[in-house]
Write an enzyme that holds these catalytic residues in place. Structure first.
Site, PDB file in Angstrom:
ATOM      1  N   PRO A  79       0.828  -1.215   0.000  1.00  0.00           N
ATOM      2  CA  PRO A  79       0.000   0.000   0.000  1.00  0.00           C
ATOM      3  C   PRO A  79       0.856   1.256   0.000  1.00  0.00           C
ATOM      4  O   PRO A  79       1.798   1.387   0.792  1.00  0.00           O
ATOM      5  CB  PRO A  79      -0.808  -0.143   1.294  1.00  0.00           C
ATOM      6  N   CYS A  80       0.516   2.195  -0.923  1.00  0.00           N
ATOM      7  CA  CYS A  80       1.384   3.345  -1.151  1.00  0.00           C
ATOM      8  C   CYS A  80       0.981   4.571  -0.347  1.00  0.00           C
ATOM      9  O   CYS A  80       1.690   5.575  -0.343  1.00  0.00           O
ATOM     10  CB  CYS A  80       1.382   3.698  -2.637  1.00  0.00           C
ATOM     11  N   GLN A  81      -0.160   4.531   0.348  1.00  0.00           N
ATOM     12  CA  GLN A  81      -0.638   5.732   1.031  1.00  0.00           C
ATOM     13  C   GLN A  81       0.365   6.323   2.030  1.00  0.00           C
ATOM     14  O   GLN A  81       0.448   7.547   2.172  1.00  0.00           O
ATOM     15  CB  GLN A  81      -1.967   5.450   1.747  1.00  0.00           C
ATOM     16  N   PHE A  83       3.365   6.835   1.666  1.00  0.00           N
ATOM     17  CA  PHE A  83       4.418   7.576   0.971  1.00  0.00           C
ATOM     18  C   PHE A  83       3.884   8.423  -0.180  1.00  0.00           C
ATOM     19  O   PHE A  83       4.633   9.141  -0.818  1.00  0.00           O
ATOM     20  CB  PHE A  83       5.461   6.588   0.408  1.00  0.00           C
ATOM     21  N   SER A  84       2.571   8.341  -0.439  1.00  0.00           N
ATOM     22  CA  SER A  84       1.989   9.010  -1.587  1.00  0.00           C
ATOM     23  C   SER A  84       1.995  10.516  -1.425  1.00  0.00           C
ATOM     24  O   SER A  84       1.837  11.053  -0.318  1.00  0.00           O
ATOM     25  CB  SER A  84       0.545   8.529  -1.782  1.00  0.00           C
TER      26      SER A  84
END
Length: 406
Positions: A79-81, A83-84
Site C-alpha cells: 500500500p502506497c498511502q 508515501f503518496s
C-alpha cells in the site's frame, strides 16, 4: 516458473507477471472490491486470471507454510498511502506500511527474485532514511528487527551488517536494484512515475539492470510536428490539428534537422489509448463494458485534466473518491469530462475483456492503485529472461560435469 503475488489489487502487476510466463501459487489481496473484480473475471473465464489461486485477506495472516520455498518470483506493490504525494506522509508511523510484512515473507519463502513497486513519493528526501531502511531490509531479510527495537536502531544495525560483509555466503541476501521509472517510457499512455525495487538472490550470481526505455517524448514530437504521421494515423485533418506550442519550436527544429534515427517509439497518448472507443455519451458506448458517462467534471486550480494528445496525467485513487483533474480528459475545444472506467482501464493498459466490479468511484480507486499491465509485463519479462538464463547455464554446467565424470 512459480510466483506469489502480494497486494494484488485489481491484478495489474499480477497480469503482467503472468504474461511474462510465471504461474501464481498464491494471489493475496485484502480489499473485497478488488477481489470481487478478479472473481468476476474468473467467472467470465478471462484467461489471464482464470486459474489464479485468489485469497482475500491480510498477507500477515496467510498460511505461508502451504507455499514452498525457493519459488522463482515474489511480486507486489505494498500500500502506497504512507508515501503518496496525496497521502498523509506518515511512512513508518502509518499502520498501512506493509514493507515489514513484505520482508517477513521474503525471509520465509526465499524467492529467487522479487519485484516490489511503489510510488515516487517513497524517494523524497523526507523519507530518505526510511527508504534506505526498506532497501537494506530487503537486502538482508535474515537480519530482522528485534523485539522493542526502534526502526532507526535497526537501520544502523543493517548498515553495520552491510559494511562488515558478515552475511556474505552465510545468510540469505539479495542484490537489490531500485529504479524510478516513468510508465510512459514503456508504452503506457500515462505519465506515471513509480519506484521498482528488484532483487535477485545473491547465491544465483545474476547480473541484471532495469529494462531500457522503449518509448520517448522526442519520438512523439517527431511524429506530431516533423512528419505529421501521428495526425494522419488518427485521421485528423490539417485544419483540425492544434497549433504547435511556441515553447516546442526549438526542440522540434532540432529533431527535424537531426540525421540520427530515433531509437525509441513515440510516447502513447490519450488519443492512442481511446482510439476506436465511441464517446461514452453515445448509444454505441453500451457495446463496451464499463464505458459509461460520468457527469460532474470541472476544472479548478491544480486539477486541469489530461490533454488528448499527450500521455494522461497519473490516474489517482484519492482518499475520498476520485480527484477532479487527474482523471479527466481535455477535449481539443477545451471542454472536459471524466474518463469512463473503460478509458481509464486502457490508460492503465488493462485488456478490454477485463471488467471491473463496484461503483464508478470504487472502480476508479482500483484503477488508480493499479500497476499498468504493460509496465508490469516489461519488468517481469526482464526478470524471467534472467532467471531462465541462470537455469540454462546451471543445466549446461551440470551436463559438462557429468561428461567429465564419465
Amino acid at each position: 516458473m512459480k510466483a506469489v503475488e502480494l497486494y494484488a489489487g485489481a491484478g495489474g502487476l499480477a497480469m503482467g507477471v503472468s504474461l511474462a510466463g510465471f504461474k501464481p501459487l498464491a494471489v493475496v489481496e485484502w480489499d473485497r472490491w478488488a477481489c470481487d473484480t478478479i472473481r468476476e473475471n474468473q467467472r467470465r473465464g478471462f484467461p489471464l486470471v482464470a486459474d489464479w489461486p485468489l485469497h482475500e485477506g491480510d498477507v500477515r495472516h496467510f498460511d505461508w507454510s502451504a507455499v514452498p520455498q525457493d519459488i522463482d518470483l515474489l511480486a507486489g506493490g505494498p500500500p502506497c498511502q504512507p508515501f503518496s504525494m496525496g497521502g498523509k506522509h506518515q511512512a513508518h508511523d502509518d499502520t498501512r506500511d506493509m514493507f515489514p510484512a513484505t520482508v517477513d515473507i521474503v525471509r520465509r519463502l526465499r524467492p529467487k527474485a522479487f519485484i516490489v513497486e511503489n510510488v515516487k513519493g517513497l524517494t523524497r528526501s523526507t523519507f530518505a532514511n526510511y527508504y534506505q531502511y526498506i532497501l537494506l531490509q530487503l537486502e538482508f531479510p535474515e537480519v530482522p528487527r528485534r523485539k522493542s527495537e526502534e526502526w532507526f536502531d535497526h537501520l544502523l544495525r543493517l548498515q553495520a551488517e552491510r559494511t562488515s560483509g558478515r552475511s556474505k555466503g552465510r545468510r540469505l541476501t539479495y542484490n537489490v536494484v531500485p529504479t524510478l521509472v516513468n510508465a510512459a517510457d514503456y508504452g503506457v499512455p500515462q505519465k506515471r512515475e513509480r519506484v521498482f525495487i528488484v532483487g535477485f538472490r545473491s547465491d544465483l550470481g545474476v547480473e541484471w539492470s532495469f529494462p531500457r526505455a522503449t518509448h520517448s517524448y522526442d519520438a512523439l514530437l517527431h511524429t506530431q510536428w516533423v512528419t505529421g504521421e501521428y495526425w494522419e494515423r488518427h485521421a485528423v485533418s490539417r485544419k483540425n490539428r492544434p497549433t504547435m506550442p511556441q515553447v516546442l519550436e526549438s526542440r522540434v527544429r532540432k529533431l527535424a534537422l537531426s540525421l540520427l534515427p530515433l531509437e525509441t517509439l513515440p510516447w502513447r497518448t490519450v488519443r492512442d489509448a481511446v482510439a476506436g472507443l465511441p464517446s461514452p455519451q453515445s448509444r454505441a458506448a453500451s457495446a463496451y463494458a464499463d464505458h459509461r458517462f460520468q457527469p460532474g467534471a470541472r476544472v479548478y486550480p491544480g486539477h486541469t485534466g489530461s490533454p488528448l494528445d499527450l500521455p494522461a496525467k497519473t490516474l489517482k485513487a484519492g482518499d475520498h473518491g476520485v480527484p477532479g483533474g487527474e482523471n479527466m480528459l481535455v477535449n481539443p475545444d477545451g471542454t472536459v469530462r471524466y474518463f469512463s472506467v473503460r478509458e481509464s482501464a486502457r490508460v492503465q493498459t488493462f485488456p478490454d475483456g477485463f471488467v471491473f466490479h463496484g461503483s464508478w468511484t470504487e472502480t476508479m480507486r482500483q484503477l488508480g492503485n493499479a500497476v499498468p499491465v504493460a509496465l508490469g509485463h516489461a519488468v517481469a519479462r526482464s526478470v524471467a529472461e534472467r532467471l531462465i538464463r541462470v537455469q540454462l547455464e546451471k543445466a549446461s554446467s551440470q551436463r559438462v560435469s557429468e561428461r567429465g565424470a564419465a
